[in-house]
Scaffold this motif. Structure first.
Motif, PDB file in Angstrom:
ATOM      1  N   SER A 166       0.807  -1.229   0.000  1.00  0.00           N
ATOM      2  CA  SER A 166       0.000   0.000   0.000  1.00  0.00           C
ATOM      3  C   SER A 166       0.832   1.267   0.000  1.00  0.00           C
ATOM      4  O   SER A 166       0.337   2.343  -0.348  1.00  0.00           O
ATOM      5  N   MET A 167       2.087   1.161   0.367  1.00  0.00           N
ATOM      6  CA  MET A 167       2.905   2.358   0.513  1.00  0.00           C
ATOM      7  C   MET A 167       3.154   3.072  -0.810  1.00  0.00           C
ATOM      8  O   MET A 167       3.343   4.286  -0.825  1.00  0.00           O
ATOM      9  N   ASP A 168       3.124   2.363  -1.928  1.00  0.00           N
ATOM     10  CA  ASP A 168       3.284   3.027  -3.227  1.00  0.00           C
ATOM     11  C   ASP A 168       2.122   3.980  -3.495  1.00  0.00           C
ATOM     12  O   ASP A 168       2.324   5.084  -4.011  1.00  0.00           O
ATOM     13  N   VAL A 169       0.915   3.566  -3.148  1.00  0.00           N
ATOM     14  CA  VAL A 169      -0.247   4.442  -3.319  1.00  0.00           C
ATOM     15  C   VAL A 169      -0.188   5.584  -2.314  1.00  0.00           C
ATOM     16  O   VAL A 169      -0.371   6.756  -2.659  1.00  0.00           O
ATOM     17  N   ILE A 170       0.094   5.264  -1.069  1.00  0.00           N
ATOM     18  CA  ILE A 170       0.114   6.275  -0.013  1.00  0.00           C
ATOM     19  C   ILE A 170       1.151   7.357  -0.296  1.00  0.00           C
ATOM     20  O   ILE A 170       0.893   8.544  -0.096  1.00  0.00           O
ATOM     21  N   THR A 171       2.306   6.965  -0.795  1.00  0.00           N
ATOM     22  CA  THR A 171       3.335   7.970  -1.080  1.00  0.00           C
ATOM     23  C   THR A 171       3.034   8.798  -2.326  1.00  0.00           C
ATOM     24  O   THR A 171       3.726   9.767  -2.594  1.00  0.00           O
ATOM     25  N   SER A 172       1.984   8.458  -3.053  1.00  0.00           N
ATOM     26  CA  SER A 172       1.563   9.299  -4.172  1.00  0.00           C
ATOM     27  C   SER A 172       0.771  10.514  -3.682  1.00  0.00           C
ATOM     28  O   SER A 172       0.568  11.462  -4.430  1.00  0.00           O
ATOM     29  N   PHE A 173       0.359  10.501  -2.419  1.00  0.00           N
ATOM     30  CA  PHE A 173      -0.350  11.632  -1.818  1.00  0.00           C
ATOM     31  C   PHE A 173       0.691  12.605  -1.267  1.00  0.00           C
ATOM     32  O   PHE A 173       0.933  12.666  -0.067  1.00  0.00           O
ATOM     33  N   LEU A 204       8.251   6.334   3.348  1.00  0.00           N
ATOM     34  CA  LEU A 204       7.760   7.596   3.893  1.00  0.00           C
ATOM     35  C   LEU A 204       8.714   8.745   3.566  1.00  0.00           C
ATOM     36  O   LEU A 204       8.302   9.904   3.505  1.00  0.00           O
ATOM     37  N   ALA A 205       9.962   8.428   3.330  1.00  0.00           N
ATOM     38  CA  ALA A 205      10.956   9.452   2.989  1.00  0.00           C
ATOM     39  C   ALA A 205      10.608  10.156   1.671  1.00  0.00           C
ATOM     40  O   ALA A 205      11.149  11.227   1.388  1.00  0.00           O
ATOM     41  N   LEU A 206       9.716   9.593   0.880  1.00  0.00           N
ATOM     42  CA  LEU A 206       9.296  10.192  -0.387  1.00  0.00           C
ATOM     43  C   LEU A 206       8.229  11.274  -0.209  1.00  0.00           C
ATOM     44  O   LEU A 206       7.829  11.903  -1.189  1.00  0.00           O
ATOM     45  N   LEU A 207       7.776  11.476   1.018  1.00  0.00           N
ATOM     46  CA  LEU A 207       6.713  12.442   1.298  1.00  0.00           C
ATOM     47  C   LEU A 207       7.324  13.732   1.842  1.00  0.00           C
ATOM     48  O   LEU A 207       7.568  13.851   3.048  1.00  0.00           O
ATOM     49  N   PRO A 208       7.559  14.715   0.986  1.00  0.00           N
ATOM     50  CA  PRO A 208       8.306  15.911   1.396  1.00  0.00           C
ATOM     51  C   PRO A 208       7.616  16.758   2.462  1.00  0.00           C
ATOM     52  O   PRO A 208       8.281  17.504   3.180  1.00  0.00           O
ATOM     53  N   ASN A 209       6.303  16.654   2.581  1.00  0.00           N
ATOM     54  CA  ASN A 209       5.561  17.466   3.542  1.00  0.00           C
ATOM     55  C   ASN A 209       5.237  16.738   4.841  1.00  0.00           C
ATOM     56  O   ASN A 209       4.576  17.304   5.715  1.00  0.00           O
TER      57      ASN A 209
END
Length: 134
Positions: A71-78, A99-104
């Motif tokens: 699921s993390m691939d979808v979640i990190t698209s947000f 989670l490191a892909l989520l800049p905010n």
């Protein structure tokens, strides 16, 4: 406790409680959702993959769902995501590192998960202002 936004957003427009949903209903989540609660919902990776594009999503609560690293691939698209709750889920160190892909991202709660110190350190290095519990 770190100040979190989920409790504030529950009172505002854009909060959507889908905790009673199952996989087949996740496509019904409004695209303008700002805070999505899926806590204790009977959802899996298949359901997460059917979520609409949530461009304004700031907070998601996935506690006690049946999601895994998939699921993390979808979640990190947000990419507007600021807060994520992933307590008591099947996410491992591999998924946590994404989670490191989520800049905010400002806050993560991951109690009851099997996250290694290495994965935690990796995310904290990429997101030094991240607050966490777990």
């Amino acid at each position: 406790m770190t100040e979190v936004i989920i409790f504030k957003l529950k009172q505002e427009e854009g909060y959507f409680d889908a905790s009673g949903f199952d996989d087949s209903e996740l496509s019904l989540v409004p695209e303008d959702t700002v805070c999505l609660s899926l806590e204790n919902a009977s959802i899996t990776d298949a359901g997460i993959s059917s979520l609409p594009r949530l461009k304004e999503l700031r907070c998601i609560d996935l506690d006690s769902t049946k999601i895994t690293d998939e699921s993390m691939d979808v979640i990190t698209s947000f990419t507007s995501l600021e807060e994520i709750w992933i307590e008591d889920v099947g996410i491992t160190s591999k998924g946590f590192k994404k989670l490191a892909l989520l800049p905010n991202l400002k806050y993560v709660s991951f109690w009851g998960t099997e996250i290694s110190d290495d994965a935690y350190d990796y995310v904290m290095e990429k997101l030094p202002n991240l607050k966490s519990e777990g």
